[in-house]
Motif scaffolding. Sequence first.
Motif, PDB file in Angstrom:
ATOM      1  N   PHE A  91       0.828  -1.206   0.000  1.00  0.00           N
ATOM      2  CA  PHE A  91       0.000   0.000   0.000  1.00  0.00           C
ATOM      3  C   PHE A  91       0.864   1.259   0.000  1.00  0.00           C
ATOM      4  O   PHE A  91       0.511   2.276  -0.612  1.00  0.00           O
ATOM      5  CB  PHE A  91      -0.941   0.013   1.205  1.00  0.00           C
ATOM      6  N   GLY A  92       1.996   1.206   0.689  1.00  0.00           N
ATOM      7  CA  GLY A  92       2.905   2.344   0.675  1.00  0.00           C
ATOM      8  C   GLY A  92       3.455   2.608  -0.720  1.00  0.00           C
ATOM      9  O   GLY A  92       3.528   3.759  -1.169  1.00  0.00           O
ATOM     10  N   VAL A  93       3.829   1.539  -1.427  1.00  0.00           N
ATOM     11  CA  VAL A  93       4.338   1.679  -2.792  1.00  0.00           C
ATOM     12  C   VAL A  93       3.258   2.227  -3.722  1.00  0.00           C
ATOM     13  O   VAL A  93       3.515   3.110  -4.554  1.00  0.00           O
ATOM     14  CB  VAL A  93       4.853   0.322  -3.311  1.00  0.00           C
ATOM     15  N   VAL A  94       2.029   1.720  -3.590  1.00  0.00           N
ATOM     16  CA  VAL A  94       0.919   2.165  -4.441  1.00  0.00           C
ATOM     17  C   VAL A  94       0.655   3.653  -4.246  1.00  0.00           C
ATOM     18  O   VAL A  94       0.475   4.406  -5.212  1.00  0.00           O
ATOM     19  CB  VAL A  94      -0.354   1.352  -4.147  1.00  0.00           C
ATOM     20  N   ALA A  95       0.636   4.093  -2.985  1.00  0.00           N
ATOM     21  CA  ALA A  95       0.375   5.501  -2.698  1.00  0.00           C
ATOM     22  C   ALA A  95       1.437   6.400  -3.337  1.00  0.00           C
ATOM     23  O   ALA A  95       1.121   7.430  -3.943  1.00  0.00           O
ATOM     24  CB  ALA A  95       0.323   5.725  -1.186  1.00  0.00           C
ATOM     25  N   LEU A  96       2.703   6.010  -3.218  1.00  0.00           N
ATOM     26  CA  LEU A  96       3.784   6.805  -3.806  1.00  0.00           C
ATOM     27  C   LEU A  96       3.695   6.832  -5.330  1.00  0.00           C
ATOM     28  O   LEU A  96       3.939   7.867  -5.963  1.00  0.00           O
ATOM     29  CB  LEU A  96       5.138   6.241  -3.365  1.00  0.00           C
ATOM     30  N   ALA A  97       3.320   5.683  -5.930  1.00  0.00           N
ATOM     31  CA  ALA A  97       3.219   5.627  -7.394  1.00  0.00           C
ATOM     32  C   ALA A  97       2.097   6.536  -7.896  1.00  0.00           C
ATOM     33  O   ALA A  97       2.281   7.299  -8.852  1.00  0.00           O
ATOM     34  CB  ALA A  97       2.974   4.185  -7.839  1.00  0.00           C
ATOM     35  N   TYR A  98       0.926   6.456  -7.272  1.00  0.00           N
ATOM     36  CA  TYR A  98      -0.192   7.310  -7.688  1.00  0.00           C
ATOM     37  C   TYR A  98       0.164   8.788  -7.533  1.00  0.00           C
ATOM     38  O   TYR A  98      -0.147   9.610  -8.408  1.00  0.00           O
ATOM     39  CB  TYR A  98      -1.429   7.006  -6.850  1.00  0.00           C
ATOM     40  N   LEU A  99       0.791   9.138  -6.421  1.00  0.00           N
ATOM     41  CA  LEU A  99       1.129  10.539  -6.180  1.00  0.00           C
ATOM     42  C   LEU A  99       2.137  11.038  -7.208  1.00  0.00           C
ATOM     43  O   LEU A  99       2.031  12.162  -7.709  1.00  0.00           O
ATOM     44  CB  LEU A  99       1.695  10.701  -4.768  1.00  0.00           C
ATOM     45  N   THR A 100       3.110  10.188  -7.548  1.00  0.00           N
ATOM     46  CA  THR A 100       4.100  10.579  -8.560  1.00  0.00           C
ATOM     47  C   THR A 100       3.437  10.802  -9.915  1.00  0.00           C
ATOM     48  O   THR A 100       3.714  11.799 -10.602  1.00  0.00           O
ATOM     49  CB  THR A 100       5.180   9.489  -8.682  1.00  0.00           C
ATOM     50  N   VAL A 101       2.549   9.891 -10.308  1.00  0.00           N
ATOM     51  CA  VAL A 101       1.849  10.035 -11.585  1.00  0.00           C
ATOM     52  C   VAL A 101       1.007  11.305 -11.602  1.00  0.00           C
ATOM     53  O   VAL A 101       0.921  12.003 -12.619  1.00  0.00           O
ATOM     54  CB  VAL A 101       0.964   8.797 -11.849  1.00  0.00           C
ATOM     55  N   ALA A 102       0.384  11.617 -10.478  1.00  0.00           N
ATOM     56  CA  ALA A 102      -0.448  12.814 -10.399  1.00  0.00           C
ATOM     57  C   ALA A 102       0.347  14.079 -10.679  1.00  0.00           C
ATOM     58  O   ALA A 102      -0.197  15.064 -11.203  1.00  0.00           O
ATOM     59  CB  ALA A 102      -1.103  12.903  -9.018  1.00  0.00           C
ATOM     60  N   LEU A 103       1.633  14.060 -10.366  1.00  0.00           N
ATOM     61  CA  LEU A 103       2.470  15.255 -10.510  1.00  0.00           C
ATOM     62  C   LEU A 103       3.209  15.323 -11.840  1.00  0.00           C
ATOM     63  O   LEU A 103       3.853  16.332 -12.138  1.00  0.00           O
ATOM     64  CB  LEU A 103       3.489  15.302  -9.360  1.00  0.00           C
TER      65      LEU A 103
END
Length: 425
Positions: free
Chosen positions: A284-296
């Motif tokens: 879940f930590g990896v998923v959150a970081l990936a989504y946030l990176t894509v958002a930016l």
Amino acid sequence: MINLKEFRQAGHWPTLLAAFLYFDVSFMVWVVLGPLSLYLSQDLGLSIEEKFSIVALPILAGALLRIPLGMLADHLGPKLTGSLAQLIVIAGMAYAWLFGLHSKLEVELLGIVLGLAGASFAVALPQASRWYPPKFQGVVLGIAGAGNMGVVLDSMFVPWMAEHWGWQAVFGVLLIPLTIVLGLYLILAKDAPGQRKPVTLTNYALVLRDRDTWWFMFFYSITFGGFVGLGNALPLYFTNWYHASGVAAGLMAALVVLAGSMARPMGGVLADRFGGIRTLQLLFGVVALAYLTVALLPQGPAPATVADAKVAGWAISELPGIAWIAVGVFFLGATALGMGNGSVFQLVPLRFRNEIGVMTGLVGAAGGLGGFFLAKTMGISKAMTGGFMAGFSLFAALAVVGLLGLMMVKTRWRTTWGAVSGAHV
């Protein structure tokens, strides 16, 4: 590590293979409107939000149909239920191939029929699971669930076929593997011995009173919902945000969903080895970081000139660097999502062994709803803000909530049902 000899002797491998193949082709046709929407929508003149809506509809239909299909499997048996569902899907695909789709309504009706293929989750996984003891549940459900790699085949080949033969021909081509696998399923699959307990709505109501049910549904809405939502929406995202051609967007999406598909069994194995809770927390930590990176990530540049194609844009060899960065981030996130799918279903049979059919339907439905929500939210985000930042930021936040939820329940789970499960929790 897994004792392969013991594993082969523990259950019924032909059924496990049949469940994998059945789920694979079912998943393939369930999400076919994702890459095909690039071409279908040109003839229908759909807006960007409508495009995301038609790719989200089969996901929603699959979510809603999983519970009744799971109930039917408990009454008639998984094999008969799966065979009947496959015949209906074949009929719907044959209609689209022979007569075409001439309106948004016809596409939506086909999306509902394709949802029945997505509901195969409620047949294939319990059918395989019932043959194996608790200590092999993670790997068994990981193997059966790895059938979701059907979306990889869609992303790789559907845009190419639509580009060269037209989108209507795609439905005819997909009828070939559907028919072959139905024949293999009829030959290989076998319902597990032991009396099935017919499931009623009362059974679902009782399970829904347990708070653990809601936690599992929420966790799976993040992992499987993220995987299937991205599988359907990424071709549209890559053509719109990075100006990729239809074929290039399909190949980009294929790289991403391949990671999620191949990682599912690995997630089950790691959960069996280290515990589903510990594994999910990391993922879940990896998923959150990936989504946030894509958002930016910023939007990519458009090509000055494009080749003569039905869906024109950058070829796969011409993509700008920012597009490949996005693919890399999505690849990492999809790997975590796929492993998360296997990890969740290592835990579910341990907690609800006697209600596995009910729970598979409920948790699977929640996963489908998560996928619908993701695809729909991406369309709304683009229509309202002109970009995808809001949508991906929302799903990063949901992954963080999932991580916090695991921290809240892990002690109780490990000291109650986990302590007597006979497996790592």
